[in-house]
Design a protein around this motif. Structure first.
Motif, PDB file in Angstrom:
ATOM      1  N   CYS A 107       5.908  13.827 -16.294  1.00 46.94           N
ATOM      2  CA  CYS A 107       6.632  13.476 -17.522  1.00 46.94           C
ATOM      3  C   CYS A 107       5.962  14.090 -18.712  1.00 46.94           C
ATOM      4  O   CYS A 107       6.364  14.033 -19.882  1.00 46.94           O
ATOM      5  CB  CYS A 107       6.882  12.054 -17.887  1.00 46.94           C
ATOM      6  N   GLY A 108       4.715  14.612 -18.480  1.00 43.34           N
ATOM      7  CA  GLY A 108       3.995  15.149 -19.431  1.00 43.34           C
ATOM      8  C   GLY A 108       2.995  14.318 -20.363  1.00 43.34           C
ATOM      9  O   GLY A 108       2.358  14.473 -21.481  1.00 43.34           O
ATOM     10  N   ALA A 109       2.517  13.152 -19.868  1.00 42.77           N
ATOM     11  CA  ALA A 109       1.601  12.348 -20.241  1.00 42.77           C
ATOM     12  C   ALA A 109       0.435  12.845 -20.720  1.00 42.77           C
ATOM     13  O   ALA A 109      -0.184  13.553 -19.991  1.00 42.77           O
ATOM     14  CB  ALA A 109       1.456  10.998 -19.545  1.00 42.77           C
ATOM     15  N   LYS A 110      -0.221  12.551 -21.920  1.00 47.97           N
ATOM     16  CA  LYS A 110      -1.442  13.458 -22.355  1.00 47.97           C
ATOM     17  C   LYS A 110      -2.579  12.704 -21.671  1.00 47.97           C
ATOM     18  O   LYS A 110      -3.674  13.654 -21.316  1.00 47.97           O
ATOM     19  CB  LYS A 110      -1.647  13.341 -23.946  1.00 47.97           C
ATOM     20  N   ARG A 111      -2.574  11.551 -21.467  1.00 44.04           N
ATOM     21  CA  ARG A 111      -3.687  10.757 -21.159  1.00 44.04           C
ATOM     22  C   ARG A 111      -3.376   9.852 -19.918  1.00 44.04           C
ATOM     23  O   ARG A 111      -2.322   8.901 -20.411  1.00 44.04           O
ATOM     24  CB  ARG A 111      -4.502  10.258 -22.113  1.00 44.04           C
ATOM     25  N   ILE A 112      -3.919   9.519 -19.014  1.00 45.23           N
ATOM     26  CA  ILE A 112      -3.649   8.526 -18.065  1.00 45.23           C
ATOM     27  C   ILE A 112      -4.859   7.726 -17.681  1.00 45.23           C
ATOM     28  O   ILE A 112      -5.634   8.297 -17.030  1.00 45.23           O
ATOM     29  CB  ILE A 112      -2.961   9.382 -16.883  1.00 45.23           C
ATOM     30  N   ILE A 113      -4.836   6.634 -18.041  1.00 38.97           N
ATOM     31  CA  ILE A 113      -6.027   5.668 -17.648  1.00 38.97           C
ATOM     32  C   ILE A 113      -5.878   4.913 -16.448  1.00 38.97           C
ATOM     33  O   ILE A 113      -4.905   4.024 -16.422  1.00 38.97           O
ATOM     34  CB  ILE A 113      -6.406   4.877 -19.068  1.00 38.97           C
ATOM     35  N   GLY A 114      -6.653   5.015 -15.453  1.00 38.34           N
ATOM     36  CA  GLY A 114      -6.609   4.206 -14.349  1.00 38.34           C
ATOM     37  C   GLY A 114      -7.441   2.953 -14.209  1.00 38.34           C
ATOM     38  O   GLY A 114      -8.589   3.061 -14.652  1.00 38.34           O
ATOM     39  N   VAL A 115      -7.072   1.813 -13.806  1.00 38.22           N
ATOM     40  CA  VAL A 115      -7.798   0.617 -13.835  1.00 38.22           C
ATOM     41  C   VAL A 115      -7.922   0.121 -12.446  1.00 38.22           C
ATOM     42  O   VAL A 115      -6.773  -0.055 -11.769  1.00 38.22           O
ATOM     43  CB  VAL A 115      -7.309  -0.220 -14.956  1.00 38.22           C
ATOM     44  N   ASP A 116      -9.091  -0.028 -11.776  1.00 37.10           N
ATOM     45  CA  ASP A 116      -9.327  -0.413 -10.523  1.00 37.10           C
ATOM     46  C   ASP A 116     -10.598  -1.030 -10.393  1.00 37.10           C
ATOM     47  O   ASP A 116     -11.688  -0.428 -10.926  1.00 37.10           O
ATOM     48  CB  ASP A 116      -8.829   0.486  -9.632  1.00 37.10           C
ATOM     49  N   VAL A 117     -10.900  -2.053  -9.251  1.00 36.20           N
ATOM     50  CA  VAL A 117     -12.259  -2.560  -9.148  1.00 36.20           C
ATOM     51  C   VAL A 117     -12.673  -1.815  -8.082  1.00 36.20           C
ATOM     52  O   VAL A 117     -14.068  -1.805  -7.909  1.00 36.20           O
ATOM     53  CB  VAL A 117     -12.010  -3.906  -8.697  1.00 36.20           C
ATOM     54  N   ASN A 118     -11.923  -0.881  -7.631  1.00 38.00           N
ATOM     55  CA  ASN A 118     -12.776   0.029  -6.353  1.00 38.00           C
ATOM     56  C   ASN A 118     -13.104   1.435  -7.132  1.00 38.00           C
ATOM     57  O   ASN A 118     -12.211   2.095  -7.302  1.00 38.00           O
ATOM     58  CB  ASN A 118     -11.524   0.326  -5.354  1.00 38.00           C
ATOM     59  N   GLN A 119     -14.487   1.594  -7.224  1.00 35.24           N
ATOM     60  CA  GLN A 119     -14.831   2.758  -7.897  1.00 35.24           C
ATOM     61  C   GLN A 119     -14.282   4.157  -7.400  1.00 35.24           C
ATOM     62  O   GLN A 119     -14.301   5.064  -8.012  1.00 35.24           O
ATOM     63  CB  GLN A 119     -16.506   2.733  -8.078  1.00 35.24           C
ATOM     64  N   LYS A 131     -11.666   4.879  -6.259  1.00 34.27           N
ATOM     65  CA  LYS A 131     -10.503   5.335  -6.938  1.00 34.27           C
ATOM     66  C   LYS A 131     -10.478   6.244  -7.940  1.00 34.27           C
ATOM     67  O   LYS A 131      -9.683   6.878  -8.356  1.00 34.27           O
ATOM     68  CB  LYS A 131      -9.425   4.136  -7.342  1.00 34.27           C
ATOM     69  N   CYS A 132     -11.876   6.007  -8.725  1.00 33.04           N
ATOM     70  CA  CYS A 132     -12.088   7.111  -9.866  1.00 33.04           C
ATOM     71  C   CYS A 132     -11.678   8.713  -9.466  1.00 33.04           C
ATOM     72  O   CYS A 132     -10.994   9.319 -10.179  1.00 33.04           O
ATOM     73  CB  CYS A 132     -13.463   7.029 -10.414  1.00 33.04           C
ATOM     74  N   GLU A 133     -12.251   9.077  -8.357  1.00 35.84           N
ATOM     75  CA  GLU A 133     -12.233  10.433  -7.770  1.00 35.84           C
ATOM     76  C   GLU A 133     -10.686  10.748  -7.241  1.00 35.84           C
ATOM     77  O   GLU A 133     -10.191  11.452  -7.522  1.00 35.84           O
ATOM     78  CB  GLU A 133     -13.249  10.636  -6.817  1.00 35.84           C
ATOM     79  N   ILE A 134     -10.321   9.761  -6.389  1.00 33.52           N
ATOM     80  CA  ILE A 134      -9.016   9.856  -5.852  1.00 33.52           C
ATOM     81  C   ILE A 134      -7.868  10.049  -6.960  1.00 33.52           C
ATOM     82  O   ILE A 134      -7.101  10.936  -6.690  1.00 33.52           O
ATOM     83  CB  ILE A 134      -8.640   8.511  -5.199  1.00 33.52           C
ATOM     84  N   GLY A 135      -7.995   9.244  -7.916  1.00 32.55           N
ATOM     85  CA  GLY A 135      -7.104   9.121  -9.384  1.00 32.55           C
ATOM     86  C   GLY A 135      -6.811  10.650  -9.796  1.00 32.55           C
ATOM     87  O   GLY A 135      -5.765  11.001 -10.306  1.00 32.55           O
ATOM     88  N   LYS A 136      -8.031  11.155  -9.918  1.00 32.08           N
ATOM     89  CA  LYS A 136      -7.960  12.759 -10.455  1.00 32.08           C
ATOM     90  C   LYS A 136      -7.023  13.750  -9.751  1.00 32.08           C
ATOM     91  O   LYS A 136      -6.348  14.556 -10.309  1.00 32.08           O
ATOM     92  CB  LYS A 136      -9.402  13.306 -10.497  1.00 32.08           C
ATOM     93  N   LYS A 137      -6.748  13.480  -8.602  1.00 28.62           N
ATOM     94  CA  LYS A 137      -5.728  14.282  -7.695  1.00 28.62           C
ATOM     95  C   LYS A 137      -4.419  14.128  -8.171  1.00 28.62           C
ATOM     96  O   LYS A 137      -3.469  14.860  -7.944  1.00 28.62           O
ATOM     97  CB  LYS A 137      -5.816  13.839  -6.193  1.00 28.62           C
ATOM     98  N   PHE A 138      -3.942  12.904  -8.677  1.00 33.39           N
ATOM     99  CA  PHE A 138      -2.736  12.604  -9.241  1.00 33.39           C
ATOM    100  C   PHE A 138      -2.588  12.409 -10.645  1.00 33.39           C
ATOM    101  O   PHE A 138      -1.587  12.021 -11.289  1.00 33.39           O
ATOM    102  CB  PHE A 138      -2.467  11.176  -8.635  1.00 33.39           C
ATOM    103  N   GLY A 139      -3.549  13.099 -11.522  1.00 33.71           N
ATOM    104  CA  GLY A 139      -3.464  13.344 -12.707  1.00 33.71           C
ATOM    105  C   GLY A 139      -4.102  12.233 -13.809  1.00 33.71           C
ATOM    106  O   GLY A 139      -3.998  12.173 -14.957  1.00 33.71           O
ATOM    107  N   VAL A 140      -4.891  11.298 -12.978  1.00 37.07           N
ATOM    108  CA  VAL A 140      -5.546  10.229 -13.776  1.00 37.07           C
ATOM    109  C   VAL A 140      -6.665  11.102 -14.722  1.00 37.07           C
ATOM    110  O   VAL A 140      -7.544  11.643 -13.928  1.00 37.07           O
ATOM    111  CB  VAL A 140      -6.110   9.280 -12.861  1.00 37.07           C
ATOM    112  N   THR A 141      -6.775  10.865 -15.978  1.00 38.52           N
ATOM    113  CA  THR A 141      -7.685  11.472 -16.741  1.00 38.52           C
ATOM    114  C   THR A 141      -8.901  10.580 -17.055  1.00 38.52           C
ATOM    115  O   THR A 141     -10.073  11.126 -17.362  1.00 38.52           O
ATOM    116  CB  THR A 141      -7.123  11.934 -18.000  1.00 38.52           C
ATOM    117  N   ASP A 142      -8.541   9.181 -17.134  1.00 33.19           N
ATOM    118  CA  ASP A 142      -9.873   8.323 -17.381  1.00 33.19           C
ATOM    119  C   ASP A 142     -10.069   7.259 -16.539  1.00 33.19           C
ATOM    120  O   ASP A 142      -8.756   6.841 -16.122  1.00 33.19           O
ATOM    121  CB  ASP A 142      -9.786   7.681 -18.794  1.00 33.19           C
TER     122      ASP A 142
END
Length: 387
Positions: A223-235, A237-248
């Protein structure tokens, strides 16, 4: 995928293998079962592959109602039409289809409206029976009734599904990707696209980066979101999230003396435009609400909490904050039409599905899929019936 001729089985019971849950939390048992022919408005399909969703895991462990045993779980799948019952005109033998737990009758007010995907004629339920009559199409070799699950029961080589729960798809899409469109991934994509209607250049916060949360991120990216912040207790997921567009990334365990909402308010200069709760915890819904920007912030709830769980909001804050909160069932998607759109966008290499599949196993190893999800090691494990 090419369907084989099945004229020799049409109208007759089929003996095949199914993975049965006989007691909560115990390993599934692969047994020979009998699958009855489809009745009026029903379709019998041969399952090609199925994937394990967290809902399967939850009901596998459930001890209280609506738990019922013995049961054939599974609801994310793709298959080939083996035979159809009277009154079925949408599909024919050999068609490739995905079953969807949510009905789309195409006739009621909701199904005819662009504003809803909640069918009135066949409302969602946790019934262990077929949609139009309280009977099962499964029995074991001793004649004992086996219960259905979410109108699908895909942990069987053959299953019977009401036509209201079937969507015909392009046979060119790989089956181990097509099955993902049956539930979780579609739910996340739809929540960003159809429910929240995420706008380009906006900020999104996602609470819980499981498969659904990551699919929300993928949808927000599209959809063109500029910033996508992921929140998770599993650290991890920080790297995994980047594959799907998570920026922070925010790990609640590393927030020191601040709440997650305080962190997000600081990061965004006033709150995220859209917040998605993808875990199923009322505390996270409240945290998502607190993380949303005043005036136009939207909170979208996707996580399934305990039915008795209650949300409590201060009426003064609701009035003066201008925020909104909404539920998103199956991502607001209409099964008969929107799944075809997602399918095309995948084939056009716009949507990432490949990255969701972390493991694949043979049907005989289905309990391995449960182990992987229980241990938090998989996003989606695809189970091949006869690879």
């Amino acid at each position: 995928m090419v369907g084989n001729s099945s004229s020799n089985t049409s109208g007759k019971p089929i003996r095949c293998r199914a993975a049965i849950v006989r007691k909560p939390g115990e390993p599934l048992v692969i047994e020979e079962v009998i699958v009855a022919p489809p009745k009026q408005h029903e379709v019998r399909i041969k399952i090609i592959c199925t994937s394990l969703c967290h809902s399967d895991l939850s009901f596998w462990k459930l001890t209280d109602p609506p738990a019922i045993y013995p049961r054939i779980l599974g609801h994310e799948a793709v298959g080939i039409v083996e035979s159809v019952g009277e009154g079925v005109h949408e599909v024919v033998e050999g068609d490739t289809v995905v079953p969807i737990f949510l009905a789309d009758c195409g006739e009621c007010t909701d199904c005819l409206s662009e504003k809803s995907n909640l069918c009135t004629k066949f409302p969602f339920s946790l019934s262990p029976w077929m949609e139009r009559e309280e009977t099962s199409r499964f029995t074991d070799i001793n004649g004992e009734t086996l219960y259905h699950f979410l109108s699908v029961s895909s942990f069987s080589e053959y299953t019977v599904v009401d036509i209201a729960h079937l969507t015909k798809i392009d046979p060119a899409i790989p089956p181990n990707r097509a099955c993902l469109l049956s539930c979780g991934v579609s739910t996340g994509l739809g929540a960003a696209w159809k429910t929240a209607k995420v706008e380009a250049g906006t900020t999104v916060s996602i609470f819980g980066l499981g498969a659904i949360g990551l699919a929300v991120a993928e949808g927000a990216r599209l959809c063109g979101a500029k910033r996508i912040i992921g929140v998770d207790v599993n650290q991890d997921k920080c790297e995994i999230g980047k594959k799907f567009g998570v920026t922070d990334f925010v790990n609640p365990g590393n927030c020191s003396d601040k709440t997650v909402s305080q962190i997000i308010m600081e990061m965004t200069g006033g709150g995220a435009d859209y917040c998605f709760e993808c875990v199923g915890m009322k505390s996270l819904v409240h945290e998502a609400y607190a993380s949303c920007r005043k005036g136009w912030g939207k909170v979208v709830v996707l996580g399934v909490d305990h039915p008795q769980s209650m949300l409590t909001f201060n009426s003064f804050e609701v009035l003066h904050s201008g925020k909104s909160i909404m539920g998103s069932f199956f991502g607001g998607l209409k099964p008969k039409s929107d799944i075809r759109i997602l399918e095309k966008r995948y084939m056009d290499k716009e949507i990432r599905l490949d990255e969701f599949v972390t493991h694949e196993v043979d049907f005989k190893d289905i309990n391995k899929a449960f182990e992987l999800m229980t241990e938090g090691k998989s996003l989606r494990c695809v189970i091949w019936m006869n690879k």
